[in-house]
Design a protein around this motif. Structure first.
Motif, PDB file in Angstrom:
ATOM      1  N   UNK A  14     -46.435 -61.202  -8.745  1.00  0.00           N
ATOM      2  CA  UNK A  14     -46.197 -61.531  -9.859  1.00  0.00           C
ATOM      3  C   UNK A  14     -46.519 -60.460 -10.762  1.00  0.00           C
ATOM      4  N   UNK A  15     -45.878 -60.421 -11.871  1.00  0.00           N
ATOM      5  CA  UNK A  15     -46.100 -59.422 -12.879  1.00  0.00           C
ATOM      6  C   UNK A  15     -46.537 -60.387 -14.188  1.00  0.00           C
ATOM      7  N   UNK A  16     -47.565 -60.140 -14.775  1.00  0.00           N
ATOM      8  CA  UNK A  16     -48.218 -60.715 -15.683  1.00  0.00           C
ATOM      9  C   UNK A  16     -48.145 -60.529 -17.123  1.00  0.00           C
ATOM     10  N   UNK A  17     -47.710 -61.134 -18.018  1.00  0.00           N
ATOM     11  CA  UNK A  17     -47.611 -60.776 -19.547  1.00  0.00           C
ATOM     12  C   UNK A  17     -48.679 -61.794 -20.223  1.00  0.00           C
ATOM     13  N   UNK A  18     -49.210 -61.308 -21.543  1.00  0.00           N
ATOM     14  CA  UNK A  18     -49.867 -61.962 -22.271  1.00  0.00           C
ATOM     15  C   UNK A  18     -51.495 -61.887 -22.026  1.00  0.00           C
ATOM     16  N   UNK A  19     -51.854 -60.676 -21.381  1.00  0.00           N
ATOM     17  CA  UNK A  19     -53.127 -60.338 -21.035  1.00  0.00           C
ATOM     18  C   UNK A  19     -53.516 -58.802 -21.710  1.00  0.00           C
ATOM     19  N   UNK A  20     -54.306 -58.929 -22.592  1.00  0.00           N
ATOM     20  CA  UNK A  20     -54.948 -57.636 -22.920  1.00  0.00           C
ATOM     21  C   UNK A  20     -56.389 -57.435 -22.459  1.00  0.00           C
ATOM     22  N   UNK A  21     -56.488 -56.636 -21.515  1.00  0.00           N
ATOM     23  CA  UNK A  21     -58.021 -56.383 -20.959  1.00  0.00           C
ATOM     24  C   UNK A  21     -59.098 -55.777 -21.861  1.00  0.00           C
ATOM     25  N   UNK A  22     -58.642 -55.000 -23.110  1.00  0.00           N
ATOM     26  CA  UNK A  22     -59.462 -54.729 -24.152  1.00  0.00           C
ATOM     27  C   UNK A  22     -60.315 -55.531 -24.751  1.00  0.00           C
ATOM     28  N   UNK A  25     -61.870 -62.086 -22.232  1.00  0.00           N
ATOM     29  CA  UNK A  25     -60.991 -63.338 -21.527  1.00  0.00           C
ATOM     30  C   UNK A  25     -61.371 -64.643 -22.017  1.00  0.00           C
ATOM     31  N   UNK A  26     -60.439 -65.233 -22.234  1.00  0.00           N
ATOM     32  CA  UNK A  26     -60.701 -66.877 -22.607  1.00  0.00           C
ATOM     33  C   UNK A  26     -61.000 -67.538 -21.340  1.00  0.00           C
ATOM     34  N   UNK A  27     -61.303 -68.918 -21.600  1.00  0.00           N
ATOM     35  CA  UNK A  27     -61.304 -69.604 -20.335  1.00  0.00           C
ATOM     36  C   UNK A  27     -60.004 -70.057 -19.697  1.00  0.00           C
ATOM     37  N   UNK A  28     -59.211 -70.106 -20.872  1.00  0.00           N
ATOM     38  CA  UNK A  28     -57.769 -70.528 -20.619  1.00  0.00           C
ATOM     39  C   UNK A  28     -57.254 -69.362 -19.569  1.00  0.00           C
ATOM     40  N   UNK A  29     -57.441 -68.132 -20.198  1.00  0.00           N
ATOM     41  CA  UNK A  29     -56.772 -66.768 -19.502  1.00  0.00           C
ATOM     42  C   UNK A  29     -57.275 -66.683 -18.026  1.00  0.00           C
ATOM     43  N   UNK A  30     -58.717 -67.031 -18.037  1.00  0.00           N
ATOM     44  CA  UNK A  30     -59.260 -66.669 -16.596  1.00  0.00           C
ATOM     45  C   UNK A  30     -58.547 -67.728 -15.660  1.00  0.00           C
ATOM     46  N   UNK A  31     -58.452 -68.997 -16.136  1.00  0.00           N
ATOM     47  CA  UNK A  31     -57.913 -70.106 -15.485  1.00  0.00           C
ATOM     48  C   UNK A  31     -56.446 -69.816 -14.942  1.00  0.00           C
ATOM     49  N   UNK A  32     -55.637 -69.091 -15.788  1.00  0.00           N
ATOM     50  CA  UNK A  32     -54.299 -68.873 -15.601  1.00  0.00           C
ATOM     51  C   UNK A  32     -54.152 -67.659 -14.618  1.00  0.00           C
ATOM     52  N   UNK A  39     -50.978 -68.684  -6.235  1.00  0.00           N
ATOM     53  CA  UNK A  39     -49.408 -68.864  -6.020  1.00  0.00           C
ATOM     54  C   UNK A  39     -48.993 -67.630  -5.555  1.00  0.00           C
ATOM     55  N   UNK A  40     -49.270 -66.319  -6.235  1.00  0.00           N
ATOM     56  CA  UNK A  40     -48.461 -65.221  -5.957  1.00  0.00           C
ATOM     57  C   UNK A  40     -49.367 -64.276  -4.982  1.00  0.00           C
ATOM     58  N   UNK A  41     -50.691 -64.316  -4.799  1.00  0.00           N
ATOM     59  CA  UNK A  41     -51.433 -63.506  -4.260  1.00  0.00           C
ATOM     60  C   UNK A  41     -51.660 -62.026  -4.601  1.00  0.00           C
ATOM     61  N   UNK A  42     -50.757 -61.511  -5.101  1.00  0.00           N
ATOM     62  CA  UNK A  42     -50.727 -60.151  -6.050  1.00  0.00           C
ATOM     63  C   UNK A  42     -50.452 -60.267  -7.246  1.00  0.00           C
ATOM     64  N   UNK A  43     -50.874 -59.822  -8.277  1.00  0.00           N
ATOM     65  CA  UNK A  43     -50.952 -59.655  -9.724  1.00  0.00           C
ATOM     66  C   UNK A  43     -50.642 -58.447 -10.097  1.00  0.00           C
ATOM     67  N   UNK A  44     -49.669 -58.122 -11.058  1.00  0.00           N
ATOM     68  CA  UNK A  44     -49.508 -56.783 -11.623  1.00  0.00           C
ATOM     69  C   UNK A  44     -49.602 -56.845 -13.158  1.00  0.00           C
ATOM     70  N   UNK A  45     -50.459 -56.144 -13.748  1.00  0.00           N
ATOM     71  CA  UNK A  45     -50.696 -56.060 -15.087  1.00  0.00           C
ATOM     72  C   UNK A  45     -50.358 -54.694 -15.590  1.00  0.00           C
ATOM     73  N   UNK A  46     -49.333 -54.468 -16.613  1.00  0.00           N
ATOM     74  CA  UNK A  46     -48.850 -53.337 -17.041  1.00  0.00           C
ATOM     75  C   UNK A  46     -49.379 -52.747 -18.192  1.00  0.00           C
ATOM     76  N   UNK A  47     -49.528 -51.618 -18.468  1.00  0.00           N
ATOM     77  CA  UNK A  47     -49.934 -51.155 -19.625  1.00  0.00           C
ATOM     78  C   UNK A  47     -51.237 -51.376 -20.180  1.00  0.00           C
ATOM     79  N   UNK A  48     -52.198 -51.353 -19.435  1.00  0.00           N
ATOM     80  CA  UNK A  48     -53.708 -51.652 -19.568  1.00  0.00           C
ATOM     81  C   UNK A  48     -54.393 -50.449 -19.805  1.00  0.00           C
TER      82      UNK A  48
END
Length: 266
Positions: A14-22, A25-32, A39-48
């Motif tokens: 899955x490709x993730x939107x809504x995360x800025x690693x700079x 992380x909030x508890x909600x973001x970590x849980x997500x 669910x997806x086993x592999x997550x892609x975070x673009x433009x970090x």
């Protein structure tokens, strides 16, 4: 901005939107993120656009880290990065490429085989993360195979056969596949085989998956030739096109994967 994930692989990833690693992380973001990995086993975070310290902060927000110690042929005085990062590059401590015949480079070629990180350790890796700070002019893709889908596609007879199977994993096995046998006595002791169950059940989703790797070289109780042939057949089954996501890197990509549910190769 809420975290959203869209599927990009054939049956996973899955490709993730809504995360800025700079930012922390909030508890909600970590849980997500954990839920997305389940669910997806592999997550892609673009433009970090992050540095090593920010990547480490992000990683630690997800749990304790595994220190990269004793997993390569680099001596303690030859490290380029701190042990909080696993250096799988072809660079020496001075950031110069290894010579073509350097045994440290030849050993690392084993990463081109399908594997699960640290399956050769008594406690193997959960997540791995890779951030693109530089990409090659051609090639360099990373492939991932969904071991849950591979298990689901087995016939019932094979599922019964592998259910209680135990394999021995060692980096010596995977390197022997590519013809590398130049191990010192100390390295042979350090890379002694460990035993892992062939079938794993995810603690959250309950899905079963095959736990395969090029590091797996023996099946407990099986003759070696029969075991090697069976393991090769399983890896060929698990890496069919319908189970594989190929990631074509862009600058700033960060990809993380669950080693309990996937194999990958450079």
């Amino acid at each position: 901005m809420p975290v959203t994930i869209r599927q990009v692989g054939p049956c996973f990833a899955g490709e993730v939107s809504g995360i800025d690693m700079r930012k922390p992380m909030t508890a909600e973001e970590v849980a997500a993120i954990h839920a997305g990995m389940d669910k997806y086993a592999v997550l892609v975070f673009r433009d970090q656009d992050i540095d090593d310290a920010q990547q480490l902060d992000f990683t630690r927000s997800l749990g304790d880290i595994e220190h990269a110690i004793g997993t390569s042929l680099r001596a303690a005085n030859e490290t380029r990065l701190p042990t909080t990062f696993a250096d799988v590059s072809n660079l020496d401590k001075d950031n110069k490429p290894y010579a073509r015949d350097d045994r440290r480079r030849l050993f690392a070629i084993g990463n081109r085989l399908w594997h699960s990180d640290s399956s050769f350790k008594v406690i193997p890796a959960k997540y791995s993360l890779l951030h693109a700070v530089s990409i090659p002019s051609k090639g360099g893709d990373t492939q991932f195979a969904d071991m849950r889908a591979a298990y689901d596609a087995l016939d019932e007879e094979t599922k019964a056969l592998v259910q209680d199977m135990v394999c021995e994993h060692s980096q010596m096995y995977s390197r022997q596949v590519i013809g590398f046998t130049d191990f010192t006595d100390e390295e042979r002791e350090r890379f002694r085989p460990v035993r892992q169950c062939m079938v794993r059940t995810h603690p959250v989703t309950g899905r079963k998956s095959l736990y395969l790797s090029s590091h797996a070289g023996e099946i407990v109780g099986w003759p070696m030739p029969e075991a090697r042939g069976f393991l090769r057949d399983l890896i060929e089954h698990a890496t069919q096109r319908e189970f594989v996501y190929t990631h074509k890197w862009k600058m700033g990509d960060l990809v993380m994967w669950d080693n309990r549910q996937t194999m990958h190769r450079a």
